[in-house]
Scaffold this active site. Structure first.
Site, PDB file in Angstrom:
ATOM      1  N   HIS A  13       0.931  -1.104   0.008  1.00 49.39           N
ATOM      2  CA  HIS A  13       0.027   0.062  -0.066  1.00 49.39           C
ATOM      3  C   HIS A  13       0.953   1.319   0.007  1.00 49.39           C
ATOM      4  O   HIS A  13       0.252   2.570  -0.144  1.00 49.39           O
ATOM      5  CB  HIS A  13      -1.005   0.129   1.230  1.00 49.39           C
ATOM      6  CG  HIS A  13      -0.443   0.349   2.484  1.00 49.39           C
ATOM      7  ND1 HIS A  13       0.167  -0.519   3.548  1.00 49.39           N
ATOM      8  CD2 HIS A  13      -0.262   1.610   3.321  1.00 49.39           C
ATOM      9  CE1 HIS A  13       0.687   0.091   4.319  1.00 49.39           C
ATOM     10  NE2 HIS A  13       0.295   1.358   4.473  1.00 49.39           N
ATOM     11  N   ASP A  59      -0.550  -7.266   1.637  1.00 56.92           N
ATOM     12  CA  ASP A  59       0.055  -5.980   1.666  1.00 56.92           C
ATOM     13  C   ASP A  59       1.650  -6.390   1.684  1.00 56.92           C
ATOM     14  O   ASP A  59       2.276  -6.092   2.653  1.00 56.92           O
ATOM     15  CB  ASP A  59      -0.368  -5.198   2.801  1.00 56.92           C
ATOM     16  CG  ASP A  59      -0.254  -3.784   2.729  1.00 56.92           C
ATOM     17  OD1 ASP A  59       0.605  -3.191   1.828  1.00 56.92           O
ATOM     18  OD2 ASP A  59      -0.109  -2.891   3.773  1.00 56.92           O
ATOM     19  N   SER A  99       4.872   2.451   7.370  1.00 57.38           N
ATOM     20  CA  SER A  99       4.313   1.446   6.555  1.00 57.38           C
ATOM     21  C   SER A  99       5.518   0.972   5.733  1.00 57.38           C
ATOM     22  O   SER A  99       6.324   1.794   5.043  1.00 57.38           O
ATOM     23  CB  SER A  99       3.289   1.720   5.555  1.00 57.38           C
ATOM     24  OG  SER A  99       1.969   2.153   6.554  1.00 57.38           O
TER      25      SER A  99
END
Lengths: 252, 442
Positions: free
Chosen positions: A39, A100, A201
């Site tokens: 992502h 992800d 992330s």
């Protein structure tokens, strides 16, 4: 990173700072692969998701080898040759971060040294790293006290049992129907302020394999409901070893 | 003189004056008989009646031939006085015969005139054996033929022994030795008449021509005798030897040269003599063998000549190689192999190469690693050993089963202990930070 500490140079030599769709993190595998979250490339609900991977690869910025963002920028970008997004990842499903995980191939191998070293992948048969309470470290250049960090931080977090994660999620989803799949695990604390946050992330959750004395990446910072308000959710790397090796080793 | 037929008839008659009537007094008649060349004259009297007298003092017929008197004849058949020729045949050794008839002033006996009728003679040409040395006439004082004489009716011809040629005078013989050619692999050649004295004025040329690649050796037999002089080198007669135009020597005297190795397939022997001498000449036994090439000498201690032989001859070849770890070199050019062939002229068709130690060149660089030499001197030559290592602790080395040690091979490549060329790899070491997080505070 919330509630963490500033990392010193060489503490997390695999840490990458990415700039694709905003700040993100990643971890060096070998000498020319960056493991990250899908992502960070295709954000959920992003407007640029129709952009080709080739174009994204050209635009991607990858920085390695330092704990300071400014220094990293000075050291220069490592251009990306190819991007691999896991096929299960669906950027259009904002509530499901399954799959992800992504790999970036650098155009040129990097030269390893004290401040730049790869992280190991877990042994496929060893699930002990995901056992409840197994401590690990997460590092990142993400938000700290509502400010984007200018240096690398890290925090020590315990893995949380799967049912506890699901239970907490069921009670705290605040109307958000998030999917907690078997390809995820959660870590962190219900109380306290230690957590990962936006900008982290793609960074990896690492644990020390005491048998080999090596640090092993077990998770990728993926999602959470807020920051510092409960568990964080991580992509379970163990479940993607075949996919990773299929790309990395085929290319070798 | 009475006439005789002109020309050279083969036969004829001669009559005394007035025959068959009595001949006149005080008469002198002369006949010169001449027959064709190659014939003699044979004369006989068919009738003879001349006044007899002692020693044919009065009338007579005198016959000459070959500058000799053949007799003086007179008288009658059966008379006791005089010299009647009877049936005697007078034969000349030459082509001429001379007759003279003389009568004195009278033919009286005690006052009585006696009519003597004279003579009738016939002659004919008879073949002359010019080859009979006893027949040497005044015109043929020298030997008719130097070697062989062959008579035939009306003439003769000469011939010569084998090896001699009849000269333009049709009598003398001269050795024909101006272009003697020998093409057999071995043989004998000698001076004319050997071991008898050789003739004068010789210009003999003996050529030995053998196929390329053969070398002719000359060995002189005994006796060896060529006119010489103690102070001057071969002033009279000379035996000259050349090999392919190269002068080998000029010989004379009584001491034969030793064996002459000409190193050539073409030898010319020239024998020249003057007009005198009594030497017995020479004889050569020539043999041939394949020409030899010089012994090959290695240029260095690393050169190997396969199956080295003591002697190399025409069409022999050698294969040269180097000891393990050395390359055959010709100048700057590396040779895969080397073969030299002994040529027809006794030379090798290409020069000896040298052996140069194999150089493997710089070892391949190892990314994120390095190599080091394990032997002194540190170079890239045959049997040098290197060891690859990686930049630890960031990389670890991955080798084949042959390990990280590489040796410069005879083929000029760096090989590991399994003989593989592939160099090790330096793979990243994961999960080993040099400065890991250390939590002190508990």
């Amino acid at each position: 990173i919330l509630g963490g500490k500033a990392a010193r140079r060489g503490n997390f030599p695999w840490q990458a700072l990415t700039g694709i769709n905003g700040r993100g993190g990643g971890a060096l595998l070998g000498d020319r692969w960056i493991l990250t979250a899908a992502h960070t490339i295709f954000p959920k609900g992003g407007v640029q998701n129709n952009v080709s991977l080739e174009q994204l690869a050209e635009e991607a910025d990858i920085f390695l080898g330092h704990t300071n963002v400014d220094e990293l920028h000075k050291m220069g970008n490592h251009p990306v040759r190819r991007i691999f997004i896991h096929p299960d990842f669906n950027p259009n499903d904002e509530h499901n971060f399954n799959g992800d995980i992504a790999l970036l191939e650098l155009k040129n191998p990097v030269t390893l040294g004290p401040t730049l070293l790869p992280i190991c992948l877990p042994d496929a048969t060893n699930t002990s790293f995901y056992a409840h309470g197994h401590m690990g470290y997460v590092s990142g250049f993400g938000v700290d006290k509502n400010r984007i960090s200018s240096s690398l931080k890290y925090v020590s977090l315990p893995a949380v049992a799967q049912e506890k994660c699901q239970s907490w999620l069921d009670s705290n989803k605040k109307g958000i129907p998030m999917v907690f799949s078997e390809n995820m695990f959660c870590a962190g604390f219900l109380e306290g302020k230690k957590d990962t946050c936006q900008g982290d992330s793609g960074s990896v959750f690492t644990v020390l394999d005491r048998e080999s004395g090596r640090w092993v990446a077990t998770g990728i910072v993926s999602w959470g409901i807020g920051c510092g308000t409960g568990y964080g959710f991580y992509t379970k790397i163990l479940n993607y070893l075949d996919w990773i090796n299929g790309i990395v080793k085929e290319d070798r | 003189s009475s006439p005789v037929p002109r020309g050279s008839p083969l036969f004829g008659e001669i009559r005394s004056p007035n025959y068959p009537k009595p001949y006149p007094n005080n008469n002198i008649s002369i006949w010169d008989i001449q027959v064709p060349k190659g014939y003699g004259v044979k004369l006989t009297f068919k009738y003879f009646d001349l006044e007899p007298s002692e020693s044919c003092f009065y009338d007579y017929v005198k016959i000459k031939a070959d500058k000799r008197d053949l007799g003086r004849y007179c008288g009658q058949l059966g008379s006791t006085t005089g010299n009647h020729p009877g049936r005697k045949e007078f034969v000349s050794k030459g082509r001429k015969m001379h007759l003279e008839f003389h009568s004195d002033f009278s033919n009286e006996d005690n006052g009585t005139v006696i009519p003597y009728r004279g003579f009738l003679a016939s002659y004919r040409a008879v073949d002359l054996d010019e080859c009979d040395p006893n027949n040497a006439a005044e015109n043929y004082e020298r030997p008719q033929c130097q070697h062989f004489c062959h008579n035939y009716v009306g003439g003769y011809f000469c011939s010569c022994r084998i090896g001699y040629q009849l000269q333009s005078d049709q009598h003398s013989c001269k050795v024909e030795c101006s272009s003697e050619l020998f093409t057999e692999a071995s043989g004998y050649l000698s001076s004319p008449e050997y071991p008898q004295p050789y003739p004068e004025y010789l210009r003999c040329n003996y050529s030995i021509r053998l196929q390329k690649g053969l070398s002719i050796a000359l060995r002189f037999l005994e006796p060896f005798e060529i006119d010489d002089h103690q102070q001057v080198h071969c002033p009279y007669d000379q035996l000259k030897i050349q090999a392919r135009g190269r002068e080998i020597g000029e010989f004379c005297g009584r001491e034969p040269p030793g064996i002459i190795e000409t190193n050539s397939n073409e030898v010319d022997i020239l024998f020249l003599t003057d007009d005198s001498g009594f030497s017995r000449g020479w004889k050569i036994h020539y043999t041939s063998e394949k020409i030899r090439c010089p012994q090959l000498v290695p240029r260095d201690q690393f050169t190997i000549i396969r199956d080295l032989q003591p002697v190399y001859q025409f069409q022999d070849y050698v294969v040269v190689s180097c000891k393990t770890g050395y390359n055959l070199m010709e100048g700057d050019k590396k040779l895969v192999s080397f073969t030299a062939v002994c040529q027809a002229d006794g030379t090798w068709h290409q020069p000896m190469p040298r052996c140069e130690v194999v150089n493997c060149g710089s070892p391949k660089n190892l990314t994120n690693g390095a190599f080091s030499y394990l032997k002194e001197p540190a170079n890239n030559e045959y049997q040098s050993v290197i060891s690859y290592r990686c930049h630890e602790p960031y990389y670890h080395i991955v080798t084949g089963t042959g390990g990280e040690r590489f040796t410069c091979s005879p083929e000029g490549t760096w090989l590991d202990q399994d003989g593989q060329k592939r160099i090790p790899s330096c793979l990243p070491v994961c999960g080993k930070p040099v400065h890991p997080v250390v939590e002190v505070q508990r």
